[in-house]
Each structure stands twice: as C-alpha cells, then as structure tokens.
Scaffold this motif. Sequence first.
Motif, mmCIF file in Angstrom:
data_model
loop_
_atom_site.group_PDB
_atom_site.id
_atom_site.type_symbol
_atom_site.label_atom_id
_atom_site.label_comp_id
_atom_site.label_asym_id
_atom_site.label_seq_id
_atom_site.Cartn_x
_atom_site.Cartn_y
_atom_site.Cartn_z
ATOM 1 N N VAL A 83 -7.265 10.316 9.514
ATOM 2 C CA VAL A 83 -6.899 11.525 8.761
ATOM 3 C C VAL A 83 -7.839 11.644 7.561
ATOM 4 N N PRO A 84 -9.093 12.016 7.796
ATOM 5 C CA PRO A 84 -10.053 12.093 6.698
ATOM 6 C C PRO A 84 -9.583 13.073 5.619
ATOM 7 N N GLY A 85 -9.709 12.640 4.386
ATOM 8 C CA GLY A 85 -9.366 13.510 3.272
ATOM 9 C C GLY A 85 -7.946 13.383 2.776
ATOM 10 N N ALA A 86 -7.059 12.764 3.544
ATOM 11 C CA ALA A 86 -5.682 12.598 3.081
ATOM 12 C C ALA A 86 -5.641 11.562 1.965
ATOM 13 N N PRO A 87 -4.936 11.835 0.863
ATOM 14 C CA PRO A 87 -4.805 10.841 -0.201
ATOM 15 C C PRO A 87 -4.059 9.610 0.302
ATOM 16 N N LEU A 88 -4.612 8.443 0.079
ATOM 17 C CA LEU A 88 -4.016 7.191 0.521
ATOM 18 C C LEU A 88 -3.903 6.250 -0.666
ATOM 19 N N VAL A 89 -2.758 5.584 -0.760
ATOM 20 C CA VAL A 89 -2.472 4.712 -1.896
ATOM 21 C C VAL A 89 -2.002 3.367 -1.377
ATOM 22 N N ARG A 90 -2.566 2.306 -1.916
ATOM 23 C CA ARG A 90 -2.084 0.961 -1.568
ATOM 24 C C ARG A 90 -1.000 0.581 -2.562
ATOM 25 N N GLY A 91 0.194 0.326 -2.042
ATOM 26 C CA GLY A 91 1.300 0.018 -2.936
ATOM 27 C C GLY A 91 2.518 -0.448 -2.173
ATOM 28 N N ASP A 92 3.573 -0.726 -2.942
ATOM 29 C CA ASP A 92 4.801 -1.316 -2.421
ATOM 30 C C ASP A 92 5.929 -0.300 -2.512
ATOM 31 N N MET A 93 6.754 -0.204 -1.467
ATOM 32 C CA MET A 93 7.841 0.762 -1.468
ATOM 33 C C MET A 93 8.926 0.432 -2.487
ATOM 34 N N THR A 94 8.998 -0.814 -2.947
ATOM 35 C CA THR A 94 10.026 -1.161 -3.927
ATOM 36 C C THR A 94 9.679 -0.685 -5.330
ATOM 37 N N ALA A 95 8.451 -0.254 -5.551
ATOM 38 C CA ALA A 95 8.025 0.266 -6.855
ATOM 39 C C ALA A 95 6.949 1.318 -6.590
ATOM 40 N N LEU A 96 7.374 2.492 -6.166
ATOM 41 C CA LEU A 96 6.429 3.532 -5.770
ATOM 42 C C LEU A 96 5.583 3.980 -6.961
ATOM 43 N N PRO A 97 4.266 4.022 -6.796
ATOM 44 C CA PRO A 97 3.376 4.371 -7.908
ATOM 45 C C PRO A 97 3.221 5.881 -8.088
ATOM 46 N N PHE A 98 4.352 6.570 -8.184
ATOM 47 C CA PHE A 98 4.346 8.023 -8.330
ATOM 48 C C PHE A 98 5.380 8.425 -9.378
ATOM 49 N N ARG A 99 5.147 9.582 -9.987
ATOM 50 C CA ARG A 99 6.072 10.075 -11.008
ATOM 51 C C ARG A 99 7.369 10.568 -10.366
ATOM 52 N N ASP A 100 8.372 10.791 -11.191
ATOM 53 C CA ASP A 100 9.634 11.347 -10.730
ATOM 54 C C ASP A 100 9.423 12.759 -10.182
ATOM 55 N N ASP A 101 10.250 13.145 -9.222
ATOM 56 C CA ASP A 101 10.260 14.522 -8.695
ATOM 57 C C ASP A 101 8.896 14.963 -8.168
ATOM 58 N N ALA A 102 8.169 14.066 -7.520
ATOM 59 C CA ALA A 102 6.793 14.363 -7.102
ATOM 60 C C ALA A 102 6.689 14.945 -5.700
ATOM 61 N N PHE A 103 7.739 14.791 -4.870
ATOM 62 C CA PHE A 103 7.609 15.138 -3.459
ATOM 63 C C PHE A 103 8.770 16.010 -2.978
#
Length: 211
Positions: A83-103
């Motif tokens: 999926v070229p171009g899709a934003p990909l993040v390496r991280g753990d589901m127990t501490a999602l590296p995203f702000r509140d109300d992001a999705f």
Amino acid sequence: MSDRDAVRRAYDEMAETYAAERSERGRGVEILTAFLDDLPDRPRVLDAGCGQGTPVLRRLAGSADPVGLDFSREQLGLARENVPGAPLVRGDMTALPFRDDAFDAVTAYHSLIHVPLDDHATVVEEFARVLRPGGRVLLTEGVEEWSGKNPDWLDSGVEMRWDIAGAEATKSQLRDAGFAVVGEWRATDRLADDEAEKPLFEARLEEEPQE
C-alpha cells in the motif's frame, strides 16, 4: 522473553510466510468490507495490527485516510510495498501514539488475540480514546479464554503465541470502555489451528451526553 517480544519476533521472522497464507477472501473479509463500506465519506481509519497491509489498508486506499500501526518492522515493510503512500507507524496497541479523537474507525483484525490477557482492557480503552464520539471499532477474538503457543506455526519453524480473552469478556471490556456492541458474527479463520468459527464484534463509541 516476554510474550509480547516473542510475538513481535515471530512476525518479523515469518513475515513472508504469513503474507502468503493470509487470505483476502471468506466470511471474515466480507464482514470487514461491509464495515468499511458503511463508514462516512473519506473516513480516517486506524488499522491496529495492520500486518502486511492486507486486507484493511489495501481496501481503503484511495477512498479513505487509513493509518497502519504494527510493532513488527518486517510486517510494516511489506505493508509499505503493498500500500504505497499509506501512513505507517511502528507502535504498541497498549499505548497508541495518536491524539484523542483522531479517528472515525478502528480495525483490529487478528491482532488483539496476540496481546497479553492483562492488557486487553487497556487496548480497548485506547481504541475508545483515539476514536471520535460515535466512532466504530471492528475486532476479531476467540470464543473462550485461552492462552497457548504453537512451536511451528504455518510450518514456518517459528513459535507463535496467543492470548484470547473470549467473547463474553471482550464484550464486557467494550461496554466498560464506553462502547455499545452493535454487531456480532462468526467466521472461520483459515490460518487457525482448527476449523472452529471465531467471533467478530462491531461496536460504536457512545456519544457523550449533552450538558
């Protein structure tokens, strides 16, 4: 080695094998597709445990703003190719590296079942945190609580581990985190060690009451 580290290492070591075996057909994928098709126009979707980018990210490419998260570096490398171009993040589901109300939506397709049992509720709470009010989650689980491992999963020579909370515990965790369970299905996972059907749950984050 912790269970989390063992799962991460396994998915790194068998990335190509897993990608080759994962089917993009079947009842589970049909349910996933219907869920994605029912989202608002141009939704922002987090695929938590995105693996090689299929089936979720590939289906959303061009019609949504998907973000893939995984803790396996090798799986993310395959997702980048698929999926070229899709934003990909390496991280753990127990501490999602995203702000509140992001999705607008979160999918956890065969990923929560690898999280240690004591952390399942934390992951569900993290899904609630990053979702907007009214946001939706689709996740797969197992019928009954079970923890175990396979020393030669998919004939790869690699050990894989699972921690399954079970259907009733998962529904309770969703409700405790502020979700209403709005859909429940059973589908066979062709990668499983048996032919038993596994549950999928759709839940909606309840709107906050007006003052």
